[in-house]
Write a protein that holds these residues in place. Structure first.
Motif, PDB file in Angstrom:
ATOM      1  N   ALA A  65       0.825  -1.210   0.000  1.00 40.76           N
ATOM      2  CA  ALA A  65       0.000   0.000   0.000  1.00 40.76           C
ATOM      3  C   ALA A  65       0.859   1.260   0.000  1.00 40.76           C
ATOM      4  O   ALA A  65       0.497   2.267  -0.618  1.00 40.76           O
ATOM      5  CB  ALA A  65      -0.937  -0.006   1.203  1.00 40.76           C
ATOM      6  N   LEU A  66       1.985   1.221   0.704  1.00 33.99           N
ATOM      7  CA  LEU A  66       2.913   2.351   0.661  1.00 33.99           C
ATOM      8  C   LEU A  66       3.345   2.630  -0.766  1.00 33.99           C
ATOM      9  O   LEU A  66       3.392   3.783  -1.210  1.00 33.99           O
ATOM     10  CB  LEU A  66       4.134   2.066   1.534  1.00 33.99           C
ATOM     11  CG  LEU A  66       4.007   2.283   3.039  1.00 33.99           C
ATOM     12  CD1 LEU A  66       5.244   1.735   3.755  1.00 33.99           C
ATOM     13  CD2 LEU A  66       3.835   3.757   3.363  1.00 33.99           C
ATOM     14  N   ASP A  67       3.675   1.564  -1.482  1.00 33.62           N
ATOM     15  CA  ASP A  67       4.137   1.723  -2.866  1.00 33.62           C
ATOM     16  C   ASP A  67       3.025   2.221  -3.777  1.00 33.62           C
ATOM     17  O   ASP A  67       3.249   3.074  -4.641  1.00 33.62           O
ATOM     18  CB  ASP A  67       4.664   0.386  -3.397  1.00 33.62           C
ATOM     19  CG  ASP A  67       5.990  -0.007  -2.764  1.00 33.62           C
ATOM     20  OD1 ASP A  67       6.690   0.889  -2.249  1.00 33.62           O
ATOM     21  OD2 ASP A  67       6.316  -1.211  -2.772  1.00 33.62           O
ATOM     22  N   GLU A  68       1.816   1.703  -3.566  1.00 33.25           N
ATOM     23  CA  GLU A  68       0.728   2.014  -4.496  1.00 33.25           C
ATOM     24  C   GLU A  68       0.047   3.335  -4.198  1.00 33.25           C
ATOM     25  O   GLU A  68      -0.309   4.082  -5.112  1.00 33.25           O
ATOM     26  CB  GLU A  68      -0.300   0.879  -4.479  1.00 33.25           C
ATOM     27  CG  GLU A  68      -1.414   1.065  -5.494  1.00 33.25           C
ATOM     28  CD  GLU A  68      -2.355  -0.132  -5.572  1.00 33.25           C
ATOM     29  OE1 GLU A  68      -3.328  -0.072  -6.351  1.00 33.25           O
ATOM     30  OE2 GLU A  68      -2.118  -1.121  -4.840  1.00 33.25           O
ATOM     31  N   HIS A  69      -0.139   3.637  -2.910  1.00 33.71           N
ATOM     32  CA  HIS A  69      -0.961   4.797  -2.554  1.00 33.71           C
ATOM     33  C   HIS A  69      -0.243   5.856  -1.730  1.00 33.71           C
ATOM     34  O   HIS A  69      -0.808   6.918  -1.488  1.00 33.71           O
ATOM     35  CB  HIS A  69      -2.200   4.331  -1.776  1.00 33.71           C
ATOM     36  CG  HIS A  69      -3.057   3.360  -2.522  1.00 33.71           C
ATOM     37  ND1 HIS A  69      -3.750   3.698  -3.667  1.00 33.71           N
ATOM     38  CD2 HIS A  69      -3.320   2.039  -2.286  1.00 33.71           C
ATOM     39  CE1 HIS A  69      -4.419   2.644  -4.106  1.00 33.71           C
ATOM     40  NE2 HIS A  69      -4.174   1.616  -3.296  1.00 33.71           N
ATOM     41  N   GLY A  70       0.959   5.583  -1.244  1.00 37.95           N
ATOM     42  CA  GLY A  70       1.654   6.539  -0.400  1.00 37.95           C
ATOM     43  C   GLY A  70       1.314   6.352   1.063  1.00 37.95           C
ATOM     44  O   GLY A  70       0.408   5.579   1.423  1.00 37.95           O
ATOM     45  N   PRO A  71       1.999   7.072   1.956  1.00 46.14           N
ATOM     46  CA  PRO A  71       1.904   6.802   3.393  1.00 46.14           C
ATOM     47  C   PRO A  71       0.566   7.141   4.047  1.00 46.14           C
ATOM     48  O   PRO A  71       0.283   6.660   5.132  1.00 46.14           O
ATOM     49  CB  PRO A  71       3.025   7.656   3.986  1.00 46.14           C
ATOM     50  CG  PRO A  71       3.268   8.729   2.974  1.00 46.14           C
ATOM     51  CD  PRO A  71       3.015   8.094   1.650  1.00 46.14           C
ATOM     52  N   LEU A  72      -0.267   7.948   3.397  1.00 46.88           N
ATOM     53  CA  LEU A  72      -1.559   8.297   3.993  1.00 46.88           C
ATOM     54  C   LEU A  72      -2.689   7.410   3.463  1.00 46.88           C
ATOM     55  O   LEU A  72      -3.858   7.794   3.506  1.00 46.88           O
ATOM     56  CB  LEU A  72      -1.882   9.767   3.733  1.00 46.88           C
ATOM     57  CG  LEU A  72      -1.058  10.775   4.543  1.00 46.88           C
ATOM     58  CD1 LEU A  72      -1.299  12.206   4.052  1.00 46.88           C
ATOM     59  CD2 LEU A  72      -1.383  10.684   6.028  1.00 46.88           C
ATOM     60  N   TYR A  73      -2.328   6.219   3.014  1.00 42.30           N
ATOM     61  CA  TYR A  73      -3.342   5.349   2.420  1.00 42.30           C
ATOM     62  C   TYR A  73      -4.461   4.990   3.389  1.00 42.30           C
ATOM     63  O   TYR A  73      -5.598   4.722   2.970  1.00 42.30           O
ATOM     64  CB  TYR A  73      -2.691   4.081   1.850  1.00 42.30           C
ATOM     65  CG  TYR A  73      -2.115   3.128   2.866  1.00 42.30           C
ATOM     66  CD1 TYR A  73      -2.908   2.145   3.462  1.00 42.30           C
ATOM     67  CD2 TYR A  73      -0.771   3.183   3.222  1.00 42.30           C
ATOM     68  CE1 TYR A  73      -2.381   1.266   4.394  1.00 42.30           C
ATOM     69  CE2 TYR A  73      -0.233   2.311   4.153  1.00 42.30           C
ATOM     70  CZ  TYR A  73      -1.050   1.348   4.737  1.00 42.30           C
ATOM     71  OH  TYR A  73      -0.518   0.471   5.659  1.00 42.30           O
ATOM     72  N   ASN A  74      -4.175   4.992   4.686  1.00 38.59           N
ATOM     73  CA  ASN A  74      -5.207   4.633   5.658  1.00 38.59           C
ATOM     74  C   ASN A  74      -6.069   5.809   6.089  1.00 38.59           C
ATOM     75  O   ASN A  74      -6.926   5.653   6.967  1.00 38.59           O
ATOM     76  CB  ASN A  74      -4.570   3.990   6.899  1.00 38.59           C
ATOM     77  CG  ASN A  74      -4.472   2.486   6.767  1.00 38.59           C
ATOM     78  OD1 ASN A  74      -5.283   1.856   6.095  1.00 38.59           O
ATOM     79  ND2 ASN A  74      -3.473   1.896   7.405  1.00 38.59           N
ATOM     80  N   SER A  75      -5.872   6.964   5.493  1.00 41.78           N
ATOM     81  CA  SER A  75      -6.714   8.117   5.821  1.00 41.78           C
ATOM     82  C   SER A  75      -7.917   8.226   4.894  1.00 41.78           C
ATOM     83  O   SER A  75      -8.719   9.151   5.025  1.00 41.78           O
ATOM     84  CB  SER A  75      -5.888   9.413   5.759  1.00 41.78           C
ATOM     85  OG  SER A  75      -4.912   9.411   6.774  1.00 41.78           O
TER      86      SER A  75
END
Length: 606
Positions: A240-250
């Motif tokens: 998910a870090l690779d696909e969406h960046g570090p704020l993916y859980n927001s």
């Protein structure tokens, strides 16, 4: 965070019986050198932990099946298993610890979307979570964690060592400028160099071991408490870090979970909703099916509680606590919390606080007993030292004469510092971090005492969390005079005292203090000798007055009577409260709490 006696007793002089067992256990265990070390701050040997008759070590699927087969007889039906909590609107940037510690959801349901390596039980023991087992080399510098191979992300990817490797690398990435980088300074091999940008992140001492389910962490020095530190290890998803960046859980659309809950709604400044993750394969058996986090101003929490809009809150204002004591005394709990100490602090590198006499004068001008009687009540106990009563190596009684209330001595020291005429002392602004109503009252009272005793001019200024922390940790610091608190992250003196080590949160630097704390932290000999080293260090801290220690927090909780379960039953130390760190995968609380049948109807529609 500190004190209780039994179920609803809010007296604050009874912490010693409750925490003595923890301290004794710490002394017995902290020094052991073992290839099978399960040590940490208040770490016991991780054995089977039964919660409501369910053994968390027996295997997640078996335990979950047993839980889902039947709820307790007094429980609400599954569709009414909804737990409602408040959270400040100022801290709703992310649910992820490794994105931001100080801007994440941290007052309600938090760090629930993945497993940490270890968890904290109600009995202050470190138990398995994402790691099923761990061991170290003889020196305590190379730690191997065997990961739970059943854990899976909701996007179908398995949880592997690479997720933790990437998470720690993100925490150490100078481009990220994580607000908690100090935590692993001097601990994880390469951490200091990585955050300074002098080595590539790939050289950090966190790597995959023999296979995808083995994680290895190397430390700069012997670190017998590393498992306890890793309570803070909720992993991010590498994919998910690779696909969406570090704020993916927001955002619900990109959120990925391997924890007991999944994100289903996030309305900015309004609410956050988590629901049970059907793909969760970890060991927490969670009765609650939905958690609703209402984002609101702190000042509205008590009204929300009175109106049955929330099920739980902490830190009621003094006036609100009086109402609670009159109207619903059986709903009041006093927690040991995280052994938190609230204190005034100074930038000792600049005038006027570069003079020891000025700092000493301030320390003798605060009447802590009056604060206890008139403001704190059951929410705190006077502090004359850094480590709270009951915390390992605490030595408050022996140190109590150093920063004691003595207005005559305060005036004498102030004059000796060159301020016989108080009007020549520069006006001060006391900056206070994101204050609750109680902290507002305490900080205002402290300012009033300083004005009355020393004759100086002080303005109290409330500052939001992010602005305050950015200014505090700036190098050099941008807060000359402030009021803040600090509580444990793991139950060991190295953690609490470590916040004062040179180069950390504050501008104060003392080589003797640094040496004692660092040597004691990695010491694996006689626990009594280790304790003495920490106590010598704390004496240096108290005498040099980089901070005026005001009170040790004994946080008051208000809990609705329909919130039930082992979470609110006395632990083996006799402490009754929803234990720190709260409703999070770092804790066993989610497995120990359910909603009773006496809850107001309509919860499923919240």
């Amino acid at each position: 965070m500190d004190q209780v006696r039994d179920s609803r007793d809010n007296t604050t002089n009874s912490v010693q019986p409750a925490t003595a067992a923890v301290t004794e256990r710490m002394s017995r265990l902290a020094w052991r050198r073992s290839r099978r070390s399960l040590l940490g701050g208040a770490v016991g040997v991780a054995g089977a932990l039964a919660l409501g008759g369910l053994d968390l070590r027996s295997g997640p699927r078996a335990a979950r099946a047993a839980q889902e087969a039947t709820l307790p007889d007094d429980a609400a039906p599954p569709d009414q298993q909804v737990f409602v909590l408040p959270n400040s609107v100022q801290t709703d940037k992310t649910p992820d610890f490794y994105e931001s510690v100080y801007e994440r959801l941290s007052e309600a349901c938090f760090d629930i979307l993945s497993e940490p390596l270890v968890r904290l039980s109600r009995d202050f023991e470190i138990i398995p979570a994402g790691a099923l087992d761990w061991s170290s080399n003889d020196e305590g510098t190379v730690w191997t964690f065997q990961l739970d191979p059943k854990l899976v992300w909701s996007d179908g990817n398995p949880v592997t060592a690479n997720d933790w490797v990437r998470t720690f690398q993100y925490g150490a990435d100078p481009a990220h400028a994580w607000d908690f980088t100090w935590y692993f300074q001097g601990i994880i091999t390469g951490w200091d160099d990585a955050i300074a940008g002098t080595i590539p992140l790939e050289e950090l001492g966190v790597r995959q071991g023999a296979n995808a389910n083995e994680l290895i962490i190397e430390t700069q020095v012997p670190t017998p408490f590393l498992p306890a530190m890793l309570l803070y290890s909720n992993t991010l998803s590498a994919a998910a870090l690779d696909e969406h960046g570090p704020l993916y859980n927001s955002q619900v659309e990109t959120s990925v979970t391997s924890g007991p809950m999944k994100l289903t709604e996030w309305l900015i400044d309004q609410r956050v909703v988590f629901e049970k993750n059907p793909d969760y394969a970890g060991s927490l058996v969670v009765p609650v099916n939905k958690v609703v986090v209402k984002l609101a101003d702190l000042a509205t929490y008590f009204i929300m509680y009175q109106n049955n809009e929330i099920d739980f809150m902490q830190y009621p204002a003094p006036a609100d606590l009086l109402v609670a004591q009159s109207d619903f005394p059986d709903e009041i709990y006093s927690s040991v919390g995280d052994f938190r100490t609230h204190y005034l602090f100074f930038d000792v590198s600049k005038a006027p606080f570069d003079k020891l006499e000025v700092r000493q004068a301030f320390s003798h001008a605060i009447d802590r007993d009056a604060l206890k009687q008139q403001v704190l009540g059951p929410a705190g106990t006077p502090a004359y030292s850094w480590l709270a009563p009951g915390f390992p190596a605490a030595n408050g009684e022996a140190l109590s004469g150093i920063q004691n209330y003595d207005p005559a001595k305060a005036k004498e020291l102030f004059a000796a510092a060159g301020y016989a005429d108080p009007s020549t002392f520069p006006k001060q602004v006391l900056q206070v971090r994101n204050p609750t109503p109680l902290i507002k009252s305490v900080s205002q009272a402290c300012a009033s005492m300083l004005r009355d005793t020393l004759g100086i001019e002080i303005e109290v200024q409330d500052v939001d969390q992010a602005t305050f922390m950015d200014a505090l940790t700036a190098k050099p610091t941008e807060i000359p005079f402030g009021f803040v608190s600090y509580g444990m992250d793991y139950l060991d003196p190295s953690n609490m005292l470590g916040v004062w080590i040179s180069g950390g949160r504050h501008s104060w630097a003392n080589a003797d203090f640094d040496k004692l704390v660092k040597e004691a932290a990695s010491f694996i000999g006689d626990p009594a000798e280790r304790t003495a080293m920490f106590q010598d260090a704390e004496k240096i801290l108290v005498e040099d007055v980089p901070g005026v220690f005001v009170y040790h927090e004994t946080p008051v909780q208000l809990v609705k009577p329909w919130v039930k379960g082992p979470a609110l039953e006395p632990d083996k130390n006799g402490i009754t409260s929803i234990h720190w760190p709260g409703y999070t995968a770092m804790s066993t609380v989610p497995a120990e709490l359910y909603i009773g049948a006496d809850a107001p109807p309509g919860r499923g529609d919240m």
